[in-house]
Design a protein around this motif. Structure first.
Motif, PDB file in Angstrom:
ATOM      1  N   LYS A 182     -76.771  99.859  34.276  1.00 25.52           N
ATOM      2  CA  LYS A 182     -76.895  98.886  33.186  1.00 25.52           C
ATOM      3  C   LYS A 182     -78.225  98.149  33.284  1.00 25.52           C
ATOM      4  N   GLU A 186     -80.902  97.818  30.287  1.00 27.36           N
ATOM      5  CA  GLU A 186     -81.221  96.478  29.792  1.00 27.36           C
ATOM      6  C   GLU A 186     -82.728  96.228  29.842  1.00 27.36           C
ATOM      7  N   HIS A 189     -84.317  98.270  27.081  1.00 24.78           N
ATOM      8  CA  HIS A 189     -83.926  97.659  25.818  1.00 24.78           C
ATOM      9  C   HIS A 189     -84.800  96.434  25.517  1.00 24.78           C
ATOM     10  N   ASN A 193     -87.689  96.058  22.469  1.00 23.80           N
ATOM     11  CA  ASN A 193     -87.599  94.996  21.464  1.00 23.80           C
ATOM     12  C   ASN A 193     -88.818  94.087  21.512  1.00 23.80           C
ATOM     13  N   PRO A 200     -82.444 101.486  20.742  1.00 20.99           N
ATOM     14  CA  PRO A 200     -81.178 102.158  20.408  1.00 20.99           C
ATOM     15  C   PRO A 200     -80.056 101.819  21.377  1.00 20.99           C
ATOM     16  N   TYR A 201     -80.350 100.988  22.371  1.00 22.02           N
ATOM     17  CA  TYR A 201     -79.407 100.800  23.471  1.00 22.02           C
ATOM     18  C   TYR A 201     -78.452  99.617  23.279  1.00 22.02           C
ATOM     19  N   ALA A 202     -78.617  98.805  22.215  1.00 20.81           N
ATOM     20  CA  ALA A 202     -77.860  97.553  22.093  1.00 20.81           C
ATOM     21  C   ALA A 202     -76.352  97.791  22.089  1.00 20.81           C
ATOM     22  N   ASP A 203     -75.886  98.714  21.277  1.00 24.07           N
ATOM     23  CA  ASP A 203     -74.442  98.945  21.185  1.00 24.07           C
ATOM     24  C   ASP A 203     -73.897  99.472  22.493  1.00 24.07           C
ATOM     25  N   TRP A 204     -74.643 100.378  23.115  1.00 25.81           N
ATOM     26  CA  TRP A 204     -74.215 100.952  24.383  1.00 25.81           C
ATOM     27  C   TRP A 204     -74.076  99.865  25.443  1.00 25.81           C
ATOM     28  N   SER A 206     -73.646  96.676  24.976  1.00 32.78           N
ATOM     29  CA  SER A 206     -72.562  95.741  24.635  1.00 32.78           C
ATOM     30  C   SER A 206     -71.198  96.283  25.022  1.00 32.78           C
ATOM     31  N   ARG A 207     -71.064  97.597  25.072  1.00 35.68           N
ATOM     32  CA  ARG A 207     -69.776  98.210  25.431  1.00 35.68           C
ATOM     33  C   ARG A 207     -69.676  98.544  26.914  1.00 35.68           C
ATOM     34  N   TRP A 208     -70.727  98.213  27.674  1.00 32.84           N
ATOM     35  CA  TRP A 208     -70.722  98.512  29.106  1.00 32.84           C
ATOM     36  C   TRP A 208     -69.628  97.702  29.790  1.00 32.84           C
TER      37      TRP A 208
END
Length: 306
Positions: A182, A186, A189, A193, A200-204, A206-208
């Motif tokens: 992670k 992060e 990510h 930004n 493209p990693y935000a959703d991934w 957030s679900r970690w």
């Protein structure tokens, strides 16, 4: 040591060697280390993950195609490679679904480990690389790969175990791949930004699953100078890797700047070493086996690790 150092990477399928530790292997090859990739299955049940390669003739000849891809990747990385002869178990959509009869993941441990024990005794690696006990991700072949790798590390030096598998040889260190952390995603990510690229990693992220990392990173191997070789090896697995897909969304130059290492957890060591490390062979030059240090708290006692 007068002879070259030797590194063995144990993987479940063709392409795993290029997505996990490829730049590390390329670095050590460049430094004169002998590197052998042991691929436990042929990847026969792998899906075509690159839509550009989703053609009937590919699906009809998946075994041959994946071997050809493996050969191209092997040449790019500069490593030796051998298949150990098991059949891909596939990844069931439903965990309750039984695995195919005779596949790798349903083998008894001593059957599944025997070819790897023989390979260890023949190649005589000082260091072995494999997945953690969750497989890196819960593919049944990856989980079994961890089991047989640990078994081979602990059994290969014991003449009373697998007596028909060759002369005993005891590897000195065993590592787990920790590349999919992670913290790494992060960092990439945030960097994307910050530079206005969009990530493209935000959703991934957030679900970690919000829990401590099971196996802490103990060893960071600087190898960014070999990321280009890693990427070419990945692209050699054309059925598995989309050149416009996930693996290449973060520019290589940014990866080299933000996270220039490939990361590992030292799970077993028979030599003294100070953590953290930046070299898989720390403590090995001129060393002799000592009492085994088991950093995996779930490990069972064995002749190699009393």
């Amino acid at each position: 040591m007068s002879a070259p150092l030797r590194l063995m990477a144990v993987h479940a399928h063709p392409d795993d060697e290029s997505s996990k530790g490829a730049a590390t292997m390329a670095r050590y090859v460049a430094e004169g280390v002998d590197v052998l990739v042991c691929t436990l299955t042929g990847g026969e049940r792998g899906s075509v993950l690159n839509p550009k390669m989703d053609r009937p003739e590919i699906l009809a000849n998946m075994t041959d195609v994946r071997r050809e891809e493996m050969e191209r990747a092997r040449e790019i990385l500069g490593v030796s490679q051998r298949f150990l002869g098991f059949v891909d178990s596939g990844l069931p959509e439903d965990e309750s679904e039984p695995l195919p009869e005779g596949c790798f993941a349903v083998q008894e441990l001593h059957v599944a480990a025997a070819p790897l024990v023989a390979a260890v005794r023949e190649f005589r690696p000082h260091v072995m690389l494999t997945y953690d006990d969750d497989g890196g991700y819960p593919h049944p072949d990856h989980i079994m790969t961890n089991r047989v790798s640990v078994e081979a590390f602990e059994a290969a030096g014991d003449p009373d175990r697998y007596p028909d598998a060759g002369e005993p040889w005891q590897p000195l260190k065993l590592y787990y791949h920790m590349g999919f952390s992670k913290e790494r995603f992060e960092a990439l990510h945030e960097a994307m930004n910050t530079r206005g690229m969009g990530s493209p990693y935000a959703d991934w992220i957030s679900r970690w699953e919000d829990r401590p990392q099971k196996w802490p990173v103990t060893t960071k191997v600087p190898c960014s100078g070999h990321f280009e070789t890693r990427d070419r090896a990945l692209l050699a697995h054309a059925t598995q890797v989309d050149p416009d897909g996930f693996w290449f969304v973060c520019p290589r130059e940014l990866q080299m700047e933000i996270w220039p290492t490939e990361d590992y957890h030292l799970a077993r060591s028979l030599v003294d070493t100070d953590l953290p490390e930046n070299d898989l062979f720390t403590g090995i030059d001129g060393a002799r086996p000592q009492a085994c240090v088991v950093t995996d708290a779930s490990a069972q006692a064995s002749p190699a690790c009393p």
